[in-house]
Design a protein around this motif. Structure first.
Motif, PDB file in Angstrom:
ATOM      1  N   UNK A  79      -7.959  -1.298   1.855  1.00  0.00           N
ATOM      2  CA  UNK A  79      -8.221   0.028   1.305  1.00  0.00           C
ATOM      3  C   UNK A  79      -7.126   0.997   1.718  1.00  0.00           C
ATOM      4  N   UNK A  80      -6.693   0.883   2.971  1.00  0.00           N
ATOM      5  CA  UNK A  80      -5.666   1.776   3.483  1.00  0.00           C
ATOM      6  C   UNK A  80      -4.348   1.569   2.750  1.00  0.00           C
ATOM      7  N   UNK A  81      -3.958   0.278   2.616  1.00  0.00           N
ATOM      8  CA  UNK A  81      -2.692  -0.033   1.949  1.00  0.00           C
ATOM      9  C   UNK A  81      -2.738   0.414   0.497  1.00  0.00           C
ATOM     10  N   UNK A  82      -3.885   0.166  -0.162  1.00  0.00           N
ATOM     11  CA  UNK A  82      -4.022   0.574  -1.555  1.00  0.00           C
ATOM     12  C   UNK A  82      -3.859   2.083  -1.679  1.00  0.00           C
ATOM     13  N   UNK A  83      -4.441   2.823  -0.721  1.00  0.00           N
ATOM     14  CA  UNK A  83      -4.316   4.276  -0.752  1.00  0.00           C
ATOM     15  C   UNK A  83      -2.860   4.715  -0.651  1.00  0.00           C
ATOM     16  N   UNK A  84      -2.120   4.068   0.238  1.00  0.00           N
ATOM     17  CA  UNK A  84      -0.708   4.421   0.401  1.00  0.00           C
ATOM     18  C   UNK A  84       0.063   4.132  -0.880  1.00  0.00           C
TER      19      UNK A  84
END
Lengths: 90, 280, 424
Positions: A79-84
């Motif tokens: 989720x974090x990587x997708x957000x970035x």
């Protein structure tokens, strides 16, 4: 006569307990924690079962908890990587 | 077996290292999004105040000055269904307020050019800043919250645009930024500009009311149909009105306890010409 | 355990790759490419490129999400039937169903991300989790789906271990290396422990599965201002739809794979028959729920309920509703029931046809759940209008293509049948 007074007292007691519980429930949002418990309880039972499963093969237990860790961690990390990545496009 | 263990160990270390490198590549503003929240406005004026509004549907002439002035004051962009944060419905006098959810679309509209029309009354609606707000309950990130002085605020930096609050609001009080809003010609610097993908709504002009001023719609109303104040203060206009007038709220059964009350005491709307001939 | 020659035909997907495979993958990638472009348009221009607006705030993405959560229930349903109820005749399709669960849960999560106004902030769902989980049904749903996904993958991995150990020298060099990498600490004889663990997993995943679809239903059914959403029956209603559509999808997959790889003897007609009969029963239960829902909305209901029910029956949604009900649910279900009564033989073509129509009908039904209620707001405003755009259709098609791609890749990398069971 006495039974009527008793019933009245019980009714009053029920109402006051009920309304304070309802007020507390509305303020603290305890519903959500009960729902979470419905999920966490089976998961906990499963984790305990795997810890104590027979015949004992500790590598199986190790793999189970590793997988849980990797998958939940992957979910969070993903989720974090997708957000970035999306920040770069949006 | 030992080879496999070593390989896995190296892989875990590699993955951890990659994570550290990736994190350092994140632009600073991304990290800032995870910083302690900032509300969309000044700090709450405390639990002693309870802001509320009173709208006089008897006096309202449907001129929509409240709508336009709110739009200008709060940098509100056009939205697919609404002009601004306030909706003014033109209602037929045959349909009283207790029947508003049975009103077929022919009988009400926000699209009208000259008002007041005979036989119509005007119902304006914006966020009611409910005491028991459903929108606040359902927000998964807490982007909308009830401040201590009663205002239900929006945190535009936290909103993820899931629109659950819009789904939960019984009064359709919220609008969404379906695209990047065109910057207004003369933006009001006191109100933040919103990005695409976040929900917004009436804030009781929180940047004005917490400084002791009135919301823009209350000031702009030419017939004085809107009143605002601290419901806890016995001297405030809203408290004095509510203590002396018959008032009602929309859809009380929803249990949201709105803080916008309606009265009908001002100048009456123009009677329906045909109806008044029949009854005489 | 050693591989035996008489079961080598079960390895056909892993040993043979024909031209049709590459053509299929190319088609899927094409659709996904179009969806990728549509998502780019949506990310840069905002959600206004869809048909959604301030009145109809949720549309195809949310109904797609509910649909994919629904079909993901097939995996645990069949695994539970085999492991807990000892219905061993369904063993051949266990892994096919579990792989479906994996693909569809991932697509459900993607559908939600597609619907967010600020998907770049989706990590906030975790950042503020503890602060909001007490109150927000969306967070309960995310917890449930995440847990279900994690446990399904774990279950799938454990069931794959023995197969990978048997096959690592039989299926080509890169697969062999992959299997070896995925088999840390493998010992002969661990199967007994793993089998016990799998049994416990099946029993614990069942209540979690119930909670997954219940929390999805609660997102809608806890809101009092939404006629035909609000109500207590939404949980069971959604679960019945999920099981129906999930079993229907498994039937289609099983028959297709059976035909493609020549597994008619392995997946016997009795398996299809059992699945079909079960699906017919759940479909009947679903019709009961639909009747109860609309009777409640019409008998002496308040005006807002009647208006939404009228929108389904006589309004702009009537063609969709009656079409999907009569041709998608009513006729197929009774055709299956009549066929089951009249003959002991299963009619596989009928089963597949009924399954396809039921899945299609239930996808449409999810749209009917989401959209009409929003078009009839309680405020005296114009009815909402919702016409999905090419962006939404492309992205929905993209999720289906991606699900098919994930499934096909799984088919090619891992054995889609339980080889170890066959060798016992």
């Amino acid at each position: 006569m006495k039974s009527l007074i008793l019933l009245d007292a019980l009714r009053f007691l029920g109402m006051s307990v009920g309304s304070s519980v309802a007020e507390w429930y509305a303020k603290t949002g305890v519903t959500g924690y009960i729902v979470l418990a419905m999920l966490v309880v089976p998961l906990t039972i499963l984790m305990l079962a795997v810890l104590f499963v027979k015949p004992r093969r500790w590598h199986v237990t190790k793999i189970f908890f590793m997988l849980l860790f990797i998958l939940y961690g992957g979910f969070v990390g993903g989720m974090y990587v997708m957000g970035v990545l999306l920040q770069l496009i949006m | 077996m030992r080879m496999v263990n070593r390989r896995r160990f190296l892989q875990v270390i590699g993955a951890g290292g990659a994570a550290v490198v990736l994190k350092s590549m994140i632009p600073a503003n991304q990290l800032q999004l995870l910083a302690p929240r900032t509300a969309s406005s000044a700090v709450s004026t405390g639990p002693e105040k309870k802001f509320g509004m009173v709208v006089d549907v008897g006096a309202c002439i449907g001129c929509r000055q409240c709508v336009y002035s709110c739009k200008e004051e709060n940098n509100v962009p056009d939205s697919p269904d609404q002009l601004a944060w306030i909706d003014v419905f033109e209602m037929d006098i045959k349909h009283p307020v207790t029947e508003i959810h049975a009103v077929p679309p022919d009988y009400s509209t926000t699209n009208y050019t000259d008002s007041p029309k005979p036989g119509k009354w005007y119902l304006s609606k914006n966020c009611f800043h409910c005491e028991n707000p459903n929108c606040v309950k359902v927000c998964p990130v807490g982007a909308t919250f009830k401040a201590e002085d009663g205002i239900v605020e929006m945190d535009y930096d936290r909103c993820i645009g899931c629109r659950y609050c819009m789904s939960a609001c019984p009064y359709n009080a919220r609008t969404f930024n379906w695209k990047e809003p065109d910057p207004p010609e003369n933006p009001n610097p006191e109100v933040p500009l919103r990005p695409a993908g976040v929900v917004e709504k009436c804030t009781f002009c929180v940047h004005r009311t917490r400084e002791g001023k009135l919301p823009k719609c209350v000031e702009a109303c030419p017939v004085g149909a809107r009143h605002f104040g601290d419901l806890n203060d016995p001297e405030s206009p809203v408290r004095r009105i509510l203590n002396s007038e018959f008032s009602f709220r929309l859809m009380d059964e929803m249990n949201t306890s709105p803080m916008l009350y309606y009265i009908s005491s001002g100048k009456k709307w123009l009677p329906d010409q045909e109806a008044s001939e029949d009854t005489h | 355990m050693e591989m035996k020659d008489d079961v080598r035909y079960l390895l056909k997907p892993l040993t043979f790759t024909g031209r049709r495979f590459y053509a299929f993958i190319a088609a899927l990638v094409g659709v996904i490419g179009l969806a990728g472009y549509a998502w780019y348009v949506q990310l840069t221009q905002g959600l206004g490129v869809t048909g959604m607006n301030d009145t109809t705030i949720w549309g195809l993405y949310i109904s797609n999400f509910i649909f994919f959560i629904g079909i993901s229930h097939a995996g645990i349903a069949i695994s539970a039937a085999v492991r807990l109820a000892s219905l061993d005749k369904y063993k051949p399709i266990m892994r096919m169903a579990e792989a479906l669960t994996l693909a569809s849960l991932l697509m459900a999560a993607l559908s939600i991300v597609l619907d967010l106004g600020r998907p770049d902030r989706s990590v906030f769902l975790l950042t503020y989790f503890l602060e909001r989980v007490g109150q927000s049904p969306l967070l309960w749903d995310i917890t449930a789906v995440a847990t279900y996904l994690v446990l399904s993958v774990t279950y799938l991995y454990f069931s794959l271990r023995e197969d990978m150990a048997i096959l690592k020298d039989e299926v080509g060099s890169w697969r062999g290396k992959l299997y070896t990498f995925l088999l840390p600490w493998y010992e002969e004889g661990e199967e007994e422990t793993i089998s016990r663990v799998a049994w416990w997993m099946a029993i614990c995943i069942l209540p979690i599965m119930v909670m997954v679809h219940t929390t999805v239903a609660w997102i809608f059914s806890l809101l009092p201002n939404r006629p035909l959403w609000f109500g207590a029956a939404a949980g069971p209603y959604f679960i019945v739809a999920a099981v129906s559509s999930g079993i229907a999808t498994v039937i289609v997959i099983a028959v297709v794979l059976r035909y493609l790889f020549g597994w008619e003897e392995y997946i016997k007609p009795e398996v299809i028959k059992g699945l079909t009969n079960f699906m017919a029963i759940t479909s009947l239960v679903y019709m009961y729920f639909m009747f109860a829902e609309h009777m409640t909305a019409r008998f002496a209901a308040p005006a807002p309920e009647v208006r939404v029910s009228n929108a389904w029956f006589f309004g702009e949604f009537s063609l969709l509703f009656w079409g999907m009900f009569i041709f998608g649910i009513f006729i197929p279900t009774f055709a299956l029931i009549i066929n089951a009564i009249r003959s002991k033989e299963v009619n596989i073509k009928l089963s597949v046809a009924a399954s396809v129509t039921i899945v299609l009908a239930l996808w449409i039904k999810r749209v009917l759940i989401i959209v009409p209620t929003q078009t009839r707001p309680l405020m005296p405003m114009d009815y909402g209008l919702y016409i999905p755009t090419w962006v939404e259709w492309s992205l929905v098609a993209g999720t289906f293509a991606a699900a098919a791609l994930i499934y096909t890749l799984f088919l090619k990398i891992f054995p889609i049948v339980e080889i170890s069971e066959e060798l016992h």
